[in-house]
Design a protein around this motif. Structure first.
Motif, PDB file in Angstrom:
ATOM      1  N   GLU A 167       0.826  -1.211   0.000  1.00  0.00           N
ATOM      2  CA  GLU A 167       0.000   0.000   0.000  1.00  0.00           C
ATOM      3  C   GLU A 167       0.859   1.259   0.000  1.00  0.00           C
ATOM      4  OE1 GLU A 167      -3.264   0.548  -0.525  1.00  0.00           O
ATOM      5  OE2 GLU A 167      -3.222  -1.580  -1.010  1.00  0.00           O
ATOM      6  N   TRP A 168       1.956   1.239   0.760  1.00  0.00           N
ATOM      7  CA  TRP A 168       2.869   2.400   0.799  1.00  0.00           C
ATOM      8  C   TRP A 168       3.417   2.656  -0.597  1.00  0.00           C
ATOM      9  CZ3 TRP A 168       4.385   5.999   4.358  1.00  0.00           C
ATOM     10  CH2 TRP A 168       5.466   6.796   4.004  1.00  0.00           C
ATOM     11  N   ILE A 169       3.899   1.589  -1.240  1.00  0.00           N
ATOM     12  CA  ILE A 169       4.467   1.737  -2.584  1.00  0.00           C
ATOM     13  C   ILE A 169       3.405   2.247  -3.553  1.00  0.00           C
ATOM     14  CG2 ILE A 169       5.430   0.481  -4.552  1.00  0.00           C
ATOM     15  CD1 ILE A 169       6.839  -1.332  -2.527  1.00  0.00           C
ATOM     16  N   ALA A 170       2.215   1.674  -3.516  1.00  0.00           N
ATOM     17  CA  ALA A 170       1.138   2.100  -4.412  1.00  0.00           C
ATOM     18  C   ALA A 170       0.806   3.569  -4.194  1.00  0.00           C
ATOM     19  CB  ALA A 170      -0.099   1.232  -4.207  1.00  0.00           C
ATOM     20  N   ASP A 171       0.717   3.990  -2.939  1.00  0.00           N
ATOM     21  CA  ASP A 171       0.419   5.400  -2.641  1.00  0.00           C
ATOM     22  C   ASP A 171       1.498   6.315  -3.202  1.00  0.00           C
ATOM     23  OD1 ASP A 171      -1.929   4.723  -1.364  1.00  0.00           O
ATOM     24  OD2 ASP A 171      -1.116   4.933   0.664  1.00  0.00           O
TER      25      ASP A 171
ATOM     26  N   TYR B 113       5.081  12.009  -8.130  1.00  0.00           N
ATOM     27  CA  TYR B 113       5.707  10.850  -8.758  1.00  0.00           C
ATOM     28  C   TYR B 113       5.131  10.606 -10.142  1.00  0.00           C
ATOM     29  CZ  TYR B 113       8.624   6.729  -8.692  1.00  0.00           C
ATOM     30  OH  TYR B 113       9.615   5.821  -8.960  1.00  0.00           O
ATOM     31  N   GLN B 114       3.833  10.801 -10.306  1.00  0.00           N
ATOM     32  CA  GLN B 114       3.204  10.632 -11.622  1.00  0.00           C
ATOM     33  C   GLN B 114       3.794  11.631 -12.622  1.00  0.00           C
ATOM     34  OE1 GLN B 114      -0.290   9.022 -12.520  1.00  0.00           O
ATOM     35  NE2 GLN B 114       0.466   7.457 -11.135  1.00  0.00           N
ATOM     36  N   GLN B 115       3.995  12.864 -12.177  1.00  0.00           N
ATOM     37  CA  GLN B 115       4.596  13.870 -13.049  1.00  0.00           C
ATOM     38  C   GLN B 115       6.019  13.456 -13.430  1.00  0.00           C
ATOM     39  OE1 GLN B 115       5.281  17.738 -11.281  1.00  0.00           O
ATOM     40  NE2 GLN B 115       4.965  18.720 -13.250  1.00  0.00           N
ATOM     41  N   TYR B 116       6.768  12.956 -12.452  1.00  0.00           N
ATOM     42  CA  TYR B 116       8.122  12.472 -12.734  1.00  0.00           C
ATOM     43  C   TYR B 116       8.086  11.361 -13.799  1.00  0.00           C
ATOM     44  CZ  TYR B 116      11.905   9.142 -12.363  1.00  0.00           C
ATOM     45  OH  TYR B 116      12.876   8.243 -12.672  1.00  0.00           O
ATOM     46  N   LEU B 117       7.205  10.377 -13.620  1.00  0.00           N
ATOM     47  CA  LEU B 117       7.135   9.264 -14.570  1.00  0.00           C
ATOM     48  C   LEU B 117       6.790   9.748 -15.976  1.00  0.00           C
ATOM     49  CD1 LEU B 117       5.326   6.499 -12.475  1.00  0.00           C
ATOM     50  CD2 LEU B 117       7.723   6.512 -13.227  1.00  0.00           C
TER      51      LEU B 117
ATOM     52  N   ASP C  32      12.762   0.391 -14.514  1.00  0.00           N
ATOM     53  CA  ASP C  32      13.346   0.224 -13.187  1.00  0.00           C
ATOM     54  C   ASP C  32      13.287   1.559 -12.467  1.00  0.00           C
ATOM     55  OD1 ASP C  32      14.078  -2.489 -13.518  1.00  0.00           O
ATOM     56  OD2 ASP C  32      15.885  -1.897 -14.613  1.00  0.00           O
ATOM     57  N   GLU C  33      12.607   1.591 -11.334  1.00  0.00           N
ATOM     58  CA  GLU C  33      12.418   2.813 -10.554  1.00  0.00           C
ATOM     59  C   GLU C  33      12.617   2.502  -9.077  1.00  0.00           C
ATOM     60  OE1 GLU C  33      12.059   5.769 -11.758  1.00  0.00           O
ATOM     61  OE2 GLU C  33      11.631   5.244 -13.840  1.00  0.00           O
TER      62      GLU C  33
ATOM     63  N   GLY D 141       2.660  11.501 -22.503  1.00  0.00           N
ATOM     64  CA  GLY D 141       2.688  12.953 -22.508  1.00  0.00           C
ATOM     65  C   GLY D 141       2.137  13.512 -21.211  1.00  0.00           C
ATOM     66  N   ASP D 142       2.144  14.831 -21.086  1.00  0.00           N
ATOM     67  CA  ASP D 142       1.664  15.484 -19.863  1.00  0.00           C
ATOM     68  C   ASP D 142       0.214  15.157 -19.547  1.00  0.00           C
ATOM     69  OD1 ASP D 142       4.119  16.661 -19.343  1.00  0.00           O
ATOM     70  OD2 ASP D 142       3.612  18.525 -20.392  1.00  0.00           O
ATOM     71  N   GLY D 143      -0.599  14.866 -20.555  1.00  0.00           N
ATOM     72  CA  GLY D 143      -2.002  14.572 -20.334  1.00  0.00           C
ATOM     73  C   GLY D 143      -2.322  13.103 -20.134  1.00  0.00           C
ATOM     74  N   THR D 144      -1.298  12.252 -20.151  1.00  0.00           N
ATOM     75  CA  THR D 144      -1.519  10.811 -20.010  1.00  0.00           C
ATOM     76  C   THR D 144      -1.819  10.451 -18.558  1.00  0.00           C
ATOM     77  OG1 THR D 144       0.000  10.367 -21.847  1.00  0.00           O
ATOM     78  CG2 THR D 144      -0.516   8.522 -20.379  1.00  0.00           C
ATOM     79  N   THR D 145      -2.896   9.700 -18.347  1.00  0.00           N
ATOM     80  CA  THR D 145      -3.219   9.177 -17.020  1.00  0.00           C
ATOM     81  C   THR D 145      -2.441   7.889 -16.818  1.00  0.00           C
ATOM     82  OG1 THR D 145      -5.442  10.106 -17.086  1.00  0.00           O
ATOM     83  CG2 THR D 145      -5.088   8.261 -15.573  1.00  0.00           C
ATOM     84  N   LEU D 146      -1.770   7.777 -15.668  1.00  0.00           N
ATOM     85  CA  LEU D 146      -1.024   6.565 -15.332  1.00  0.00           C
ATOM     86  C   LEU D 146      -1.791   5.836 -14.245  1.00  0.00           C
ATOM     87  CD1 LEU D 146       2.567   8.095 -15.249  1.00  0.00           C
ATOM     88  CD2 LEU D 146       1.449   6.902 -17.139  1.00  0.00           C
ATOM     89  N   ASP D 147      -2.269   4.652 -14.572  1.00  0.00           N
ATOM     90  CA  ASP D 147      -3.087   3.834 -13.677  1.00  0.00           C
ATOM     91  C   ASP D 147      -2.190   2.713 -13.142  1.00  0.00           C
ATOM     92  OD1 ASP D 147      -5.210   2.687 -12.374  1.00  0.00           O
ATOM     93  OD2 ASP D 147      -6.277   2.105 -14.197  1.00  0.00           O
ATOM     94  N   VAL D 148      -1.818   2.781 -11.854  1.00  0.00           N
ATOM     95  CA  VAL D 148      -0.815   1.882 -11.282  1.00  0.00           C
ATOM     96  C   VAL D 148      -1.462   0.856 -10.357  1.00  0.00           C
ATOM     97  CG1 VAL D 148       1.312   1.785  -9.943  1.00  0.00           C
ATOM     98  CG2 VAL D 148       0.850   3.771 -11.378  1.00  0.00           C
ATOM     99  N   HIS D 149      -1.066  -0.431 -10.537  1.00  0.00           N
ATOM    100  CA  HIS D 149      -1.602  -1.530  -9.729  1.00  0.00           C
ATOM    101  C   HIS D 149      -0.476  -2.449  -9.293  1.00  0.00           C
ATOM    102  CE1 HIS D 149      -5.725  -0.638 -11.001  1.00  0.00           C
ATOM    103  NE2 HIS D 149      -5.174  -0.357 -12.161  1.00  0.00           N
ATOM    104  N   PRO D 150      -0.577  -3.063  -8.108  1.00  0.00           N
ATOM    105  CA  PRO D 150       0.392  -4.101  -7.743  1.00  0.00           C
ATOM    106  C   PRO D 150       0.290  -5.254  -8.735  1.00  0.00           C
ATOM    107  CG  PRO D 150      -0.941  -3.481  -5.840  1.00  0.00           C
ATOM    108  CD  PRO D 150      -1.553  -2.832  -7.047  1.00  0.00           C
ATOM    109  N   ARG D 151       1.414  -5.840  -9.057  1.00  0.00           N
ATOM    110  CA  ARG D 151       1.432  -6.937 -10.008  1.00  0.00           C
ATOM    111  C   ARG D 151       1.269  -8.278  -9.298  1.00  0.00           C
ATOM    112  NH1 ARG D 151       5.986  -6.501 -13.952  1.00  0.00           N
ATOM    113  NH2 ARG D 151       6.513  -5.508 -12.137  1.00  0.00           N
ATOM    114  N   ASP D 152       0.410  -9.050  -9.825  1.00  0.00           N
ATOM    115  CA  ASP D 152       0.261 -10.445  -9.419  1.00  0.00           C
ATOM    116  C   ASP D 152       0.072 -11.169 -10.728  1.00  0.00           C
ATOM    117  OD1 ASP D 152      -0.539 -12.958  -8.701  1.00  0.00           O
ATOM    118  OD2 ASP D 152      -2.006 -12.305  -7.235  1.00  0.00           O
ATOM    119  N   ASP D 153       1.074 -11.886 -11.160  1.00  0.00           N
ATOM    120  CA  ASP D 153       1.032 -12.493 -12.493  1.00  0.00           C
ATOM    121  C   ASP D 153      -0.191 -13.371 -12.715  1.00  0.00           C
ATOM    122  OD1 ASP D 153       4.615 -12.768 -12.727  1.00  0.00           O
ATOM    123  OD2 ASP D 153       3.287 -11.181 -13.392  1.00  0.00           O
ATOM    124  N   ALA D 154      -0.860 -13.804 -11.649  1.00  0.00           N
ATOM    125  CA  ALA D 154      -2.065 -14.614 -11.796  1.00  0.00           C
ATOM    126  C   ALA D 154      -3.309 -13.749 -11.931  1.00  0.00           C
ATOM    127  CB  ALA D 154      -2.222 -15.545 -10.592  1.00  0.00           C
ATOM    128  N   GLU D 155      -3.154 -12.457 -11.739  1.00  0.00           N
ATOM    129  CA  GLU D 155      -4.292 -11.535 -11.729  1.00  0.00           C
ATOM    130  C   GLU D 155      -4.339 -10.743 -13.035  1.00  0.00           C
ATOM    131  OE1 GLU D 155      -4.430  -7.350  -9.549  1.00  0.00           O
ATOM    132  OE2 GLU D 155      -4.733  -9.018  -8.174  1.00  0.00           O
TER     133      GLU D 155
END
Length: 103
Positions: free
Chosen positions: A28-32, A39-43, A58-59, A85-99
């Motif tokens: 949860e800490w990492i996801a937040d 961080y989204q702006q940095y990415l 790698d980050e 680009g600046d207008g791109t939404t980044l949707d981040v989720h924890p990875r679970d290869d089975a999910e």
């Protein structure tokens, strides 16, 4: 001509030496951290330009007290264009290869 992606779905997994990427990691800490505005702006700036599903970045994120946690971000899906680009939404989720990452 390439267009700016509307949304990019990213998954993340901690990078650890012991082989168990989730061992002792506060997901949860990492996801937040990864979902935070700064961080989204940095990415968007660090990875601006062409992007494709399957790429890995790698980050690291700060876990407080100058303790970084290495993470690997994977591009799961790119929607509505082909470049970050600046207008791109980044949707981040924890990875679970089975999910399956939500659409």
């Amino acid at each position: 001509m390439a267009s700016v992606a509307d949304r990019i779905v990213l998954s993340f997994a901690p990078s650890t030496a012991d082989g168990d990427p989730w061992s002792g990691v506060d997901t949860e800490w990492i996801a937040d951290e990864l979902r935070g505005d700064t961080y989204q702006q940095y990415l968007r700036r660090a990875h601006g330009g062409p992007v494709a599903a399957g790429e890995e970045w790698d980050e690291f994120v700060s876990c407080g007290c100058a303790t970084p946690q290495d993470v690997v971000l994977r591009v799961e899906r790119v929607e509505g264009g082909t470049i970050v680009g600046d207008g791109t939404t980044l949707d981040v989720h924890p990875r679970d290869d089975a999910e399956v990452v939500p659409q």
